[in-house]
Enzyme design. Structure first.
Site, PDB file in Angstrom:
ATOM      1  N   ARG A 155      36.358  27.025  53.415  1.00  0.00           N
ATOM      2  CA  ARG A 155      35.052  27.475  53.904  1.00  0.00           C
ATOM      3  C   ARG A 155      34.170  28.088  52.809  1.00  0.00           C
ATOM      4  O   ARG A 155      32.986  28.302  52.991  1.00  0.00           O
ATOM      5  CB  ARG A 155      35.256  28.475  55.068  1.00  0.00           C
ATOM      6  CG  ARG A 155      35.830  27.829  56.310  1.00  0.00           C
ATOM      7  CD  ARG A 155      36.464  28.844  57.266  1.00  0.00           C
ATOM      8  NE  ARG A 155      37.814  29.248  56.841  1.00  0.00           N
ATOM      9  CZ  ARG A 155      38.631  30.013  57.565  1.00  0.00           C
ATOM     10  NH1 ARG A 155      38.247  30.482  58.738  1.00  0.00           N
ATOM     11  NH2 ARG A 155      39.834  30.320  57.115  1.00  0.00           N
ATOM     12  N   LYS A 197      39.727  30.801  46.405  1.00  0.00           N
ATOM     13  CA  LYS A 197      39.022  31.871  47.134  1.00  0.00           C
ATOM     14  C   LYS A 197      39.390  33.269  46.643  1.00  0.00           C
ATOM     15  O   LYS A 197      38.505  34.108  46.439  1.00  0.00           O
ATOM     16  CB  LYS A 197      39.315  31.756  48.636  1.00  0.00           C
ATOM     17  CG  LYS A 197      38.735  32.908  49.435  1.00  0.00           C
ATOM     18  CD  LYS A 197      38.764  32.680  50.930  1.00  0.00           C
ATOM     19  CE  LYS A 197      40.140  32.798  51.516  1.00  0.00           C
ATOM     20  NZ  LYS A 197      40.081  32.689  53.000  1.00  0.00           N
ATOM     21  N   LYS A 231      23.030  42.449  16.760  1.00  0.00           N
ATOM     22  CA  LYS A 231      24.311  41.772  16.964  1.00  0.00           C
ATOM     23  C   LYS A 231      25.312  42.180  15.907  1.00  0.00           C
ATOM     24  O   LYS A 231      24.960  42.218  14.732  1.00  0.00           O
ATOM     25  CB  LYS A 231      24.064  40.265  16.904  1.00  0.00           C
ATOM     26  CG  LYS A 231      25.278  39.420  17.132  1.00  0.00           C
ATOM     27  CD  LYS A 231      25.268  38.161  16.294  1.00  0.00           C
ATOM     28  CE  LYS A 231      26.158  38.317  15.104  1.00  0.00           C
ATOM     29  NZ  LYS A 231      26.314  37.102  14.305  1.00  0.00           N
ATOM     30  N   TYR A 290      22.333  33.874   8.447  1.00  0.00           N
ATOM     31  CA  TYR A 290      22.982  32.582   8.685  1.00  0.00           C
ATOM     32  C   TYR A 290      22.324  31.523   7.820  1.00  0.00           C
ATOM     33  O   TYR A 290      21.102  31.356   7.850  1.00  0.00           O
ATOM     34  CB  TYR A 290      22.822  32.260  10.177  1.00  0.00           C
ATOM     35  CG  TYR A 290      23.535  31.014  10.649  1.00  0.00           C
ATOM     36  CD1 TYR A 290      24.869  30.770  10.322  1.00  0.00           C
ATOM     37  CD2 TYR A 290      22.872  30.097  11.458  1.00  0.00           C
ATOM     38  CE1 TYR A 290      25.514  29.643  10.788  1.00  0.00           C
ATOM     39  CE2 TYR A 290      23.518  28.957  11.937  1.00  0.00           C
ATOM     40  CZ  TYR A 290      24.834  28.733  11.596  1.00  0.00           C
ATOM     41  OH  TYR A 290      25.481  27.626  12.061  1.00  0.00           O
ATOM     42  N   ALA A 326       5.959  45.914   2.465  1.00  0.00           N
ATOM     43  CA  ALA A 326       5.760  45.065   3.647  1.00  0.00           C
ATOM     44  C   ALA A 326       5.641  43.602   3.245  1.00  0.00           C
ATOM     45  O   ALA A 326       5.107  43.277   2.187  1.00  0.00           O
ATOM     46  CB  ALA A 326       4.506  45.506   4.386  1.00  0.00           C
TER      47      ALA A 326
HETATM   48  C1  UD1 Z   1      44.346  34.841  59.360  1.00  0.00           C
HETATM   49  C2  UD1 Z   1      45.155  35.089  60.651  1.00  0.00           C
HETATM   50  C3  UD1 Z   1      44.237  35.726  61.681  1.00  0.00           C
HETATM   51  C4  UD1 Z   1      43.640  37.001  61.132  1.00  0.00           C
HETATM   52  C5  UD1 Z   1      42.946  36.778  59.779  1.00  0.00           C
HETATM   53  C6  UD1 Z   1      42.610  38.109  59.145  1.00  0.00           C
HETATM   54  C7  UD1 Z   1      46.896  33.391  60.812  1.00  0.00           C
HETATM   55  C8  UD1 Z   1      47.311  32.126  61.447  1.00  0.00           C
HETATM   56  N1  UD1 Z   1      45.699  33.857  61.134  1.00  0.00           N
HETATM   57  O1  UD1 Z   1      43.340  33.904  59.722  1.00  0.00           O
HETATM   58  O2  UD1 Z   1      44.965  36.005  62.872  1.00  0.00           O
HETATM   59  O3  UD1 Z   1      42.719  37.541  62.055  1.00  0.00           O
HETATM   60  O4  UD1 Z   1      43.808  36.075  58.867  1.00  0.00           O
HETATM   61  O5  UD1 Z   1      41.784  37.977  58.043  1.00  0.00           O
HETATM   62  O6  UD1 Z   1      47.645  33.960  60.056  1.00  0.00           O
HETATM   63  N2  UD1 Z   1      47.320  31.203  53.076  1.00  0.00           N
HETATM   64  C9  UD1 Z   1      48.378  30.730  52.322  1.00  0.00           C
HETATM   65  N3  UD1 Z   1      48.958  29.569  52.669  1.00  0.00           N
HETATM   66  C10 UD1 Z   1      48.559  28.841  53.752  1.00  0.00           C
HETATM   67  C11 UD1 Z   1      47.484  29.340  54.522  1.00  0.00           C
HETATM   68  C12 UD1 Z   1      46.890  30.542  54.147  1.00  0.00           C
HETATM   69  O7  UD1 Z   1      48.786  31.355  51.343  1.00  0.00           O
HETATM   70  O8  UD1 Z   1      49.173  27.783  53.991  1.00  0.00           O
HETATM   71  C13 UD1 Z   1      46.687  32.470  52.681  1.00  0.00           C
HETATM   72  C14 UD1 Z   1      45.225  32.316  52.299  1.00  0.00           C
HETATM   73  O9  UD1 Z   1      45.073  32.074  50.913  1.00  0.00           O
HETATM   74  C15 UD1 Z   1      44.624  33.641  52.723  1.00  0.00           C
HETATM   75  C16 UD1 Z   1      45.528  34.132  53.819  1.00  0.00           C
HETATM   76  O10 UD1 Z   1      46.718  33.369  53.760  1.00  0.00           O
HETATM   77  O11 UD1 Z   1      44.616  34.578  51.656  1.00  0.00           O
HETATM   78  C17 UD1 Z   1      44.908  33.972  55.210  1.00  0.00           C
HETATM   79  O12 UD1 Z   1      44.583  32.614  55.397  1.00  0.00           O
HETATM   80  P1  UD1 Z   1      43.241  32.157  56.092  1.00  0.00           P
HETATM   81  O13 UD1 Z   1      43.224  30.689  56.163  1.00  0.00           O
HETATM   82  O14 UD1 Z   1      42.103  32.851  55.473  1.00  0.00           O
HETATM   83  O15 UD1 Z   1      43.495  32.727  57.562  1.00  0.00           O
HETATM   84  P2  UD1 Z   1      42.427  33.127  58.644  1.00  0.00           P
HETATM   85  O16 UD1 Z   1      41.924  31.916  59.298  1.00  0.00           O
HETATM   86  O17 UD1 Z   1      41.436  34.062  58.077  1.00  0.00           O
HETATM   87 CA    CA Z   2      41.013  34.782  56.054  1.00  0.00          CA
END
Ligand code: UD1
Ligand code: CA
Length: 452
Positions: free
Chosen positions: A15, A22, A349, A385, A421
């Protein structure tokens, strides 16, 4: 008690529509993931295991002091935690789980949260918050008696469930053994086809365990960043907090709405910051300064009683009592000595400018070592330079450089020397000498009559 932490940071951040992972997008001038790591450490975490995947190389280059684990395919937050299973085979007790995209978490909040979990007999505790706008978050569904029932993701929620404003902050404490047992049972039969970490809570509850719910006092501290709009909102919250901290410590900020100060910046008391000012990176500013309007300082060391306006200065040092601007560019490797006056329209610089020297108008000074109380006339240029190599210019104490002088480096101007000057100086000028290096003026009589 030793606290170990898992931080989820493998997601692409679809997103965000970005080539940068991110969790490396910045809030308060620092990657989001770094803020989360710092909060964990402040809460007493002794070990942080960061799950990476999308942009893993870049994340590892940017972040240090943690362990990394690869999640090859991003199949959901539950799957992400499972990728770290091996790293926790020796562990027992509590593991704290955080998301790398919640940069406003504070050490204090996490400390209270983990303490609440530790003092309970819950198998897991989840952090929740009342969001004014809960869009995008997992909603917390409670039983009639107020205890935890389940978490429903936005995409799986009914219209009625979507009206709930209590959200899952993505922060959990788990009994580590029970966590991995429950994770083995998580399925991906949901709208996104992902393995959801919050499903472990329902699984544990179904097995007769108690799930704790801890609600954050300040919902702002738990906001998750999924889009650039949310990134800007988090940045704003962060910067306001930083501005308030500085004001509480005795710094005057004329307009906090147009003052952007990075998280690690330090500013001494009775310094005034005027509008449209950016103070970034590893910058320290002393006491009694007047900074701004329209200043950008990046990685600067600034002394006391400095006055600066309408200028950009980076990776340099400005000593006490300097007056700078308008329209000055101080570039890396420069030290400006005490009580120096610089500006209007000056670029410096990789140079050292001695105490009390004056560079008041239209100069370019590069690769120069200048003594103290030097006066540099308007329009002076160091020609450092030759198209291939850079050379240094040395100017002694109390030298006086006339207007529109070119100093062709390498060249030395001795202490107390004068330059007429309009000179182009190509040879050293000994101490206390006057150098004139320009064509003599010729006055031609009755020129006007001859032309007729
Ligand atoms: C998630 C929660 C949601 C909560 C929100 C809070 C789940 C299913 N949902 O949703 O309930 O309200 O966070 O901010 O957990 N990530 C991984 N591997 C993956 C998927 C995600 O490492 O396969 C990491 C992402 O990089 C991120 C974090 O997990 O830092 C959360 O993932 P994201 O996709 O942002 O979850 P949300 O939809 O925000
Ligand atoms: Ca999130």
């Amino acid at each position: 008690m030793t606290l170990e932490t898992i931080i989820l940071a493998a997601g692409k951040g679809t997103r965000m529509k970005s080539d940068l992972p991110k969790v490396l997008h910045k809030v308060g001038g620092k990657p989001m993931l770094q803020h989360v790591i710092n909060a964990a450490k402040r809460a007493g975490s002794s070990r942080e295991v960061v799950v990476i995947g999308a942009g893993a190389e870049l994340v590892m280059q940017t972040i240090s002091g943690v362990e990394f684990v690869m999640q090859e395919e991003q199949l959901g937050t539950g799957h992400a935690v499972l990728s770290a299973k091996k790293n926790f085979e020796q562990s027992d007790g509590t593991v704290l789980i955080l998301c790398g995209d919640t940069p406003l978490l504070t050490g204090e909040l996490l400390q209270k949260f983990t303490a609440a979990h530790e003092s309970s007999n819950c198998a897991a505790t989840v952090l929740t918050a009342e969001m004014p706008d809960a869009t995008g978050y997992g909603r917390v569904i409670r039983e009639a008696d107020g205890t935890f029932k389940k978490i429903v993701e936005e995409k799986d929620a009914t219209d009625l469930e979507k009206k709930i404003r209590e959200v899952n902050a993505g922060v959990y404490c788990f009994d580590v053994k029970k966590l991995f047992d429950a994770l083995a049972k998580v399925k991906n039969d949901n709208a996104q086809g992902e393995y959801y970490l919050p499903d472990t809570l329902t699984i544990l509850k179904g097995a007769g365990e108690t799930i704790g719910v801890f609600t954050a006092k300040y919902a702002d501290e738990t906001i998750g960043i999924n889009s650039r709009v949310q990134l800007a909102a988090a940045d704003r919250v962060f910067r306001m907090k930083k501005n308030h901290e500085l004001m509480d410590a005795g710094v005057t900020i004329i307009d906090p709405n147009t003052t952007f100060i990075d998280c690690d910046v330090q500013i001494g008391k009775d310094t005034t910051i005027r509008p449209n000012t950016y103070i970034e990176g590893d910058t320290t500013i002393g006491t009694d300064c007047e900074i701004g309007p329209d200043i950008r300082f990046t990685d600067m060391k600034v002394g006391n009683k400095v006055k600066a306006q309408f200028s950009y200065c980076h990776e340099a040092e400005i000593c006490d009592g300097v007056t700078l601007g308008p329209y000055v560019h101080i570039r890396p490797g420069t030290t400006i000595g005490a009580d120096v006056k610089i500006g209007n329209f000056v670029e410096i610089k990789n140079s050292n400018i001695g105490k009390g020297s004056k560079l008041p108008h239209l100069q370019y000074i590069g690769d120069t070592d200048m003594g103290s109380n030097v006066n540099i006339g308007c329009g002076t240029v160091t020609c450092n330079y030759d198209g291939k190599e850079k050379f240094r210019t040395k100017i002694g104490d109390n030298a006086f450089i006339g207007c529109n002088t070119n100093l062709v480096a390498p060249v030395n101007v001795g202490d107390g020397a004068y330059i007429g000057a309009g000179s182009t100086i190509t040879k050293d000028v000994p101490k206390n000498n006057l150098a004139i290096a320009r064509a003599r003026q010729t006055n031609i009589e009755v020129w006007k009559d001859k032309r007729k």
